[in-house]
Write a protein that holds these residues in place. Structure first.
Motif, PDB file in Angstrom:
ATOM      1  N   PRO A 170       0.787  -1.120  -0.114  1.00  0.00           N
ATOM      2  CA  PRO A 170      -0.197   0.068  -0.118  1.00  0.00           C
ATOM      3  C   PRO A 170       0.745   1.366  -0.039  1.00  0.00           C
ATOM      4  N   PHE A 171       2.167   1.332   0.567  1.00  0.00           N
ATOM      5  CA  PHE A 171       2.961   2.470   0.597  1.00  0.00           C
ATOM      6  C   PHE A 171       3.415   2.920  -0.842  1.00  0.00           C
ATOM      7  N   PHE A 172       3.663   1.859  -1.855  1.00  0.00           N
ATOM      8  CA  PHE A 172       4.431   2.061  -2.985  1.00  0.00           C
ATOM      9  C   PHE A 172       3.741   3.117  -3.852  1.00  0.00           C
ATOM     10  N   PRO A 173       2.394   3.162  -4.134  1.00  0.00           N
ATOM     11  CA  PRO A 173       1.787   4.242  -5.110  1.00  0.00           C
ATOM     12  C   PRO A 173       2.124   5.548  -4.506  1.00  0.00           C
ATOM     13  N   ALA A 174       2.128   5.950  -3.224  1.00  0.00           N
ATOM     14  CA  ALA A 174       2.314   6.913  -2.491  1.00  0.00           C
ATOM     15  C   ALA A 174       3.737   7.679  -2.529  1.00  0.00           C
ATOM     16  N   LYS A 175       4.703   6.572  -2.376  1.00  0.00           N
ATOM     17  CA  LYS A 175       6.181   6.768  -2.357  1.00  0.00           C
ATOM     18  C   LYS A 175       6.578   7.157  -3.811  1.00  0.00           C
ATOM     19  N   GLN A 176       5.953   6.539  -4.785  1.00  0.00           N
ATOM     20  CA  GLN A 176       6.374   6.933  -6.272  1.00  0.00           C
ATOM     21  C   GLN A 176       5.839   7.996  -6.560  1.00  0.00           C
ATOM     22  N   ARG A 177       4.868   8.849  -6.191  1.00  0.00           N
ATOM     23  CA  ARG A 177       4.406  10.293  -6.334  1.00  0.00           C
ATOM     24  C   ARG A 177       5.097  11.375  -5.763  1.00  0.00           C
ATOM     25  N   VAL A 178       5.194  12.505  -6.373  1.00  0.00           N
ATOM     26  CA  VAL A 178       5.786  13.617  -5.995  1.00  0.00           C
ATOM     27  C   VAL A 178       5.069  14.139  -4.692  1.00  0.00           C
ATOM     28  N   THR A 179       5.535  14.460  -3.610  1.00  0.00           N
ATOM     29  CA  THR A 179       4.823  14.692  -2.278  1.00  0.00           C
ATOM     30  C   THR A 179       5.444  16.092  -1.701  1.00  0.00           C
ATOM     31  N   ASP A 180       4.896  16.661  -1.075  1.00  0.00           N
ATOM     32  CA  ASP A 180       5.558  18.040  -0.244  1.00  0.00           C
ATOM     33  C   ASP A 180       6.691  17.403   0.383  1.00  0.00           C
ATOM     34  N   GLU A 181       7.667  18.457   0.708  1.00  0.00           N
ATOM     35  CA  GLU A 181       8.944  18.161   1.201  1.00  0.00           C
ATOM     36  C   GLU A 181       8.568  17.810   2.607  1.00  0.00           C
ATOM     37  N   ASP A 182       7.642  18.513   3.131  1.00  0.00           N
ATOM     38  CA  ASP A 182       7.296  18.178   4.662  1.00  0.00           C
ATOM     39  C   ASP A 182       6.464  17.039   5.038  1.00  0.00           C
ATOM     40  N   ASP A 183       5.803  16.333   3.967  1.00  0.00           N
ATOM     41  CA  ASP A 183       4.844  15.206   4.217  1.00  0.00           C
ATOM     42  C   ASP A 183       5.746  14.171   4.676  1.00  0.00           C
ATOM     43  N   TRP A 184       5.151  13.335   5.664  1.00  0.00           N
ATOM     44  CA  TRP A 184       5.947  12.190   6.139  1.00  0.00           C
ATOM     45  C   TRP A 184       6.140  11.166   5.063  1.00  0.00           C
ATOM     46  N   MET A 185       5.486  10.974   4.044  1.00  0.00           N
ATOM     47  CA  MET A 185       5.692  10.090   2.923  1.00  0.00           C
ATOM     48  C   MET A 185       7.034  10.472   2.366  1.00  0.00           C
ATOM     49  N   THR A 186       7.229  11.677   2.334  1.00  0.00           N
ATOM     50  CA  THR A 186       8.478  12.064   1.768  1.00  0.00           C
ATOM     51  C   THR A 186       9.717  11.928   2.625  1.00  0.00           C
ATOM     52  N   THR A 187       9.471  12.249   4.032  1.00  0.00           N
ATOM     53  CA  THR A 187      10.769  12.449   4.897  1.00  0.00           C
ATOM     54  C   THR A 187      10.879  10.658   5.715  1.00  0.00           C
ATOM     55  N   ASP A 188       9.795  10.038   5.758  1.00  0.00           N
ATOM     56  CA  ASP A 188       9.953   8.681   6.475  1.00  0.00           C
ATOM     57  C   ASP A 188      10.212   7.648   5.822  1.00  0.00           C
ATOM     58  N   ALA A 189      11.340   6.884   5.795  1.00  0.00           N
ATOM     59  CA  ALA A 189      11.831   6.079   4.680  1.00  0.00           C
ATOM     60  C   ALA A 189      11.650   4.372   5.211  1.00  0.00           C
TER      61      ALA A 189
END
Length: 123
Positions: free
Chosen positions: A57-76
């Motif tokens: 479930p995380f892959f589609p969100a991780k594949q897309r551009v997200t805001d630099e402060d979004d946790w999907m961007t910062t948490d790996a």
């Protein structure tokens, strides 16, 4: 007319050790790739289905551009779903791929040759 294309990040999913012993069958250092809609496993590599089911479930969100402060961007890192396993999965963005809507859509009014059937030798 709008260029009906979009970009997705390619991903690399690495197995890293956490603070507990690893008990599941995903050894530290193993990895797989996500390229577009495909999971790519290196030769002679395996990956258990239960953590894979938790990661999907995380892959589609991780594949897309997200805001630099979004946790999907910062948490790996994502923990193994087995509460007794110390395994963690680090998801890294490794590059970008451009797709055209008509090559990825099943909508009859927007459909053309699927991207995976096109000749990409000159890309």
């Amino acid at each position: 007319m709008k260029d009906k294309s979009f970009e997705l990040f390619d991903l690399r999913v690495d197995v890293v050790a956490g603070d507990k012993p690893m008990i599941c069958n995903h050894p530290e250092g193993s990895f797989f790739l996500v390229e577009g809609e495909n999971l790519v496993f290196p030769e002679n590599n395996h990956f258990p289905m239960y953590p894979l089911a938790a990661l999907l479930p995380f892959f589609p969100a991780k594949q897309r551009v997200t805001d630099e402060d979004d946790w999907m961007t910062t948490d790996a890192e994502i923990a193994c779903p087995d509460p007794h396993c110390g395994g963690r999965f680090r998801i890294s963005r490794t590059g970008r791929r451009t797709f055209k809507h008509a090559e990825t859509s099943g909508l009859p009014s927007a459909h053309s040759t699927p991207y995976w059937q096109k000749d990409h030798t000159n890309d």
